[in-house]
Write a protein that holds these residues in place. Structure first.
Motif, PDB file in Angstrom:
ATOM      1  N   ARG A 129      24.903  59.851  51.505  1.00  0.00           N
ATOM      2  CA  ARG A 129      25.742  60.285  50.386  1.00  0.00           C
ATOM      3  C   ARG A 129      27.226  60.131  50.733  1.00  0.00           C
ATOM      4  N   GLN A 130      27.587  60.406  51.986  1.00  0.00           N
ATOM      5  CA  GLN A 130      28.969  60.197  52.419  1.00  0.00           C
ATOM      6  C   GLN A 130      29.333  58.712  52.340  1.00  0.00           C
ATOM      7  N   SER A 131      28.371  57.858  52.658  1.00  0.00           N
ATOM      8  CA  SER A 131      28.606  56.414  52.534  1.00  0.00           C
ATOM      9  C   SER A 131      28.837  56.032  51.077  1.00  0.00           C
ATOM     10  N   LEU A 132      28.097  56.659  50.165  1.00  0.00           N
ATOM     11  CA  LEU A 132      28.290  56.409  48.737  1.00  0.00           C
ATOM     12  C   LEU A 132      29.695  56.826  48.301  1.00  0.00           C
ATOM     13  N   LYS A 133      30.144  57.963  48.834  1.00  0.00           N
ATOM     14  CA  LYS A 133      31.484  58.447  48.496  1.00  0.00           C
ATOM     15  C   LYS A 133      32.547  57.436  48.940  1.00  0.00           C
ATOM     16  N   ALA A 134      32.381  56.899  50.132  1.00  0.00           N
ATOM     17  CA  ALA A 134      33.316  55.896  50.647  1.00  0.00           C
ATOM     18  C   ALA A 134      33.233  54.609  49.821  1.00  0.00           C
ATOM     19  N   LEU A 135      32.034  54.223  49.425  1.00  0.00           N
ATOM     20  CA  LEU A 135      31.839  53.026  48.611  1.00  0.00           C
ATOM     21  C   LEU A 135      32.476  53.201  47.226  1.00  0.00           C
ATOM     22  N   GLU A 136      32.349  54.387  46.670  1.00  0.00           N
ATOM     23  CA  GLU A 136      32.963  54.688  45.375  1.00  0.00           C
ATOM     24  C   GLU A 136      34.488  54.558  45.470  1.00  0.00           C
ATOM     25  N   LEU A 137      35.073  55.092  46.505  1.00  0.00           N
ATOM     26  CA  LEU A 137      36.517  55.001  46.707  1.00  0.00           C
ATOM     27  C   LEU A 137      36.950  53.544  46.900  1.00  0.00           C
ATOM     28  N   GLN A 138      36.151  52.785  47.643  1.00  0.00           N
ATOM     29  CA  GLN A 138      36.465  51.367  47.848  1.00  0.00           C
ATOM     30  C   GLN A 138      36.399  50.609  46.520  1.00  0.00           C
ATOM     31  N   ALA A 139      35.404  50.908  45.694  1.00  0.00           N
ATOM     32  CA  ALA A 139      35.287  50.259  44.386  1.00  0.00           C
ATOM     33  C   ALA A 139      36.491  50.606  43.513  1.00  0.00           C
ATOM     34  N   GLU A 140      36.930  51.862  43.560  1.00  0.00           N
ATOM     35  CA  GLU A 140      38.112  52.268  42.790  1.00  0.00           C
ATOM     36  C   GLU A 140      39.352  51.510  43.269  1.00  0.00           C
ATOM     37  N   GLN A 141      39.458  51.334  44.569  1.00  0.00           N
ATOM     38  CA  GLN A 141      40.611  50.609  45.106  1.00  0.00           C
ATOM     39  C   GLN A 141      40.599  49.149  44.646  1.00  0.00           C
ATOM     40  N   LEU A 142      39.432  48.523  44.645  1.00  0.00           N
ATOM     41  CA  LEU A 142      39.332  47.135  44.189  1.00  0.00           C
ATOM     42  C   LEU A 142      39.621  47.026  42.684  1.00  0.00           C
ATOM     43  N   TYR A 143      39.178  48.006  41.939  1.00  0.00           N
ATOM     44  CA  TYR A 143      39.444  48.071  40.503  1.00  0.00           C
ATOM     45  C   TYR A 143      40.954  48.136  40.251  1.00  0.00           C
ATOM     46  N   ILE A 144      41.640  49.016  40.967  1.00  0.00           N
ATOM     47  CA  ILE A 144      43.097  49.141  40.819  1.00  0.00           C
ATOM     48  C   ILE A 144      43.782  47.843  41.237  1.00  0.00           C
ATOM     49  N   LYS A 145      43.291  47.225  42.287  1.00  0.00           N
ATOM     50  CA  LYS A 145      43.856  45.939  42.733  1.00  0.00           C
ATOM     51  C   LYS A 145      43.719  44.901  41.621  1.00  0.00           C
ATOM     52  N   ASP A 146      42.553  44.836  40.972  1.00  0.00           N
ATOM     53  CA  ASP A 146      42.361  43.901  39.865  1.00  0.00           C
ATOM     54  C   ASP A 146      43.313  44.207  38.706  1.00  0.00           C
ATOM     55  N   LEU A 147      43.463  45.497  38.396  1.00  0.00           N
ATOM     56  CA  LEU A 147      44.386  45.877  37.323  1.00  0.00           C
ATOM     57  C   LEU A 147      45.815  45.454  37.663  1.00  0.00           C
ATOM     58  N   GLN A 148      46.219  45.696  38.907  1.00  0.00           N
ATOM     59  CA  GLN A 148      47.582  45.345  39.299  1.00  0.00           C
ATOM     60  C   GLN A 148      47.795  43.840  39.233  1.00  0.00           C
ATOM     61  N   GLU A 149      46.826  43.073  39.707  1.00  0.00           N
ATOM     62  CA  GLU A 149      46.958  41.616  39.654  1.00  0.00           C
ATOM     63  C   GLU A 149      47.057  41.140  38.206  1.00  0.00           C
ATOM     64  N   MET A 150      46.287  41.752  37.318  1.00  0.00           N
ATOM     65  CA  MET A 150      46.332  41.396  35.911  1.00  0.00           C
ATOM     66  C   MET A 150      47.710  41.714  35.316  1.00  0.00           C
ATOM     67  N   ALA A 151      48.282  42.841  35.703  1.00  0.00           N
ATOM     68  CA  ALA A 151      49.545  43.302  35.119  1.00  0.00           C
ATOM     69  C   ALA A 151      50.786  42.671  35.745  1.00  0.00           C
ATOM     70  N   GLU A 152      50.618  41.937  36.828  1.00  0.00           N
ATOM     71  CA  GLU A 152      51.783  41.343  37.511  1.00  0.00           C
ATOM     72  C   GLU A 152      52.654  40.501  36.584  1.00  0.00           C
ATOM     73  N   SER A 153      52.049  39.820  35.626  1.00  0.00           N
ATOM     74  CA  SER A 153      52.807  38.920  34.755  1.00  0.00           C
ATOM     75  C   SER A 153      53.262  39.598  33.460  1.00  0.00           C
ATOM     76  N   TRP A 154      52.947  40.872  33.288  1.00  0.00           N
ATOM     77  CA  TRP A 154      53.302  41.567  32.061  1.00  0.00           C
ATOM     78  C   TRP A 154      54.801  41.823  31.991  1.00  0.00           C
ATOM     79  N   GLU A 155      55.286  41.823  30.787  1.00  0.00           N
ATOM     80  CA  GLU A 155      56.711  41.976  30.513  1.00  0.00           C
ATOM     81  C   GLU A 155      57.213  43.375  30.890  1.00  0.00           C
ATOM     82  N   ILE A 156      58.389  43.416  31.488  1.00  0.00           N
ATOM     83  CA  ILE A 156      59.060  44.673  31.813  1.00  0.00           C
ATOM     84  C   ILE A 156      60.021  44.975  30.667  1.00  0.00           C
ATOM     85  N   SER A 157      60.079  46.242  30.283  1.00  0.00           N
ATOM     86  CA  SER A 157      60.937  46.662  29.185  1.00  0.00           C
ATOM     87  C   SER A 157      62.188  47.344  29.726  1.00  0.00           C
TER      88      SER A 157
END
Length: 159
Positions: free
Chosen positions: A95-123
């Motif tokens: 279960r502790q391994s699952l917790k670490a895997l969940e956190l790793q998945a969240e980190q990869l998700y945020i990384k994908d979001l950031q990469e997607m938003a890199e080209s977005w316009e700044i206001s």
């Protein structure tokens, strides 16, 4: 704000550690809110990334992929084994391994979001992502997450 972190993941980790934010995020998560997405939205606010309907649609598409298909599966397995793990040390370790895997998945998700938003316009104007992204959540509930904590917020405007 002193030298705001440029990396979304580190910004989110810092924000999550602020007083009351973890409890707020867990309460929102219990309501079915994608906490990674709202914390990422706070990062977008902090960077004054233009808030647009197109960008919001892109974020929701990524949320559907990561939260519904990946993170929720890991989280559900972790939650569903909580009581069993209290009685079984091997299962507790797993279960502790699952917790670490969940956190790793969240980190990869945020990384994908950031990469997607890199080209977005700044206001040049402040952008209120939280209200626009989560119109069904009272803005007062989201206020502690916002970069505009000390200002009166409207429901969010989409350009």
């Amino acid at each position: 704000m002193k030298n705001p972190p440029q990396d979304a993941w580190h910004f989110i980790l810092q924000r999550y550690q602020q007083t009351g934010i973890e409890q707020l995020c867990l309460a929102l998560q219990d309501q079915g809110v994608d906490v990674c997405l709202i914390l990422f939205a706070a990062w977008l606010e902090q960077r004054s990334v233009k808030c647009s309907a197109d960008y919001i649609n892109q974020l929701h598409a990524q949320s559907e992929l990561w939260q519904s298909k990946i993170i929720a599966s890991i989280r559900n397995a972790r939650i569903n084994t909580k009581k069993l793990a209290e009685e079984n040390s091997s299962l507790a370790l797993w279960r502790q391994s699952l917790k670490a895997l969940e956190l790793q998945a969240e980190q990869l998700y945020i990384k994908d979001l950031q990469e997607m938003a890199e080209s977005w316009e700044i206001s040049s104007q402040p952008q209120r992502w939280l209200g626009a992204l989560l119109p069904n959540i009272p803005i007062e509930q989201l206020l502690p997450l916002s970069c505009f904590k000390n200002e009166v917020l409207d429901e969010g405007e989409i350009e």
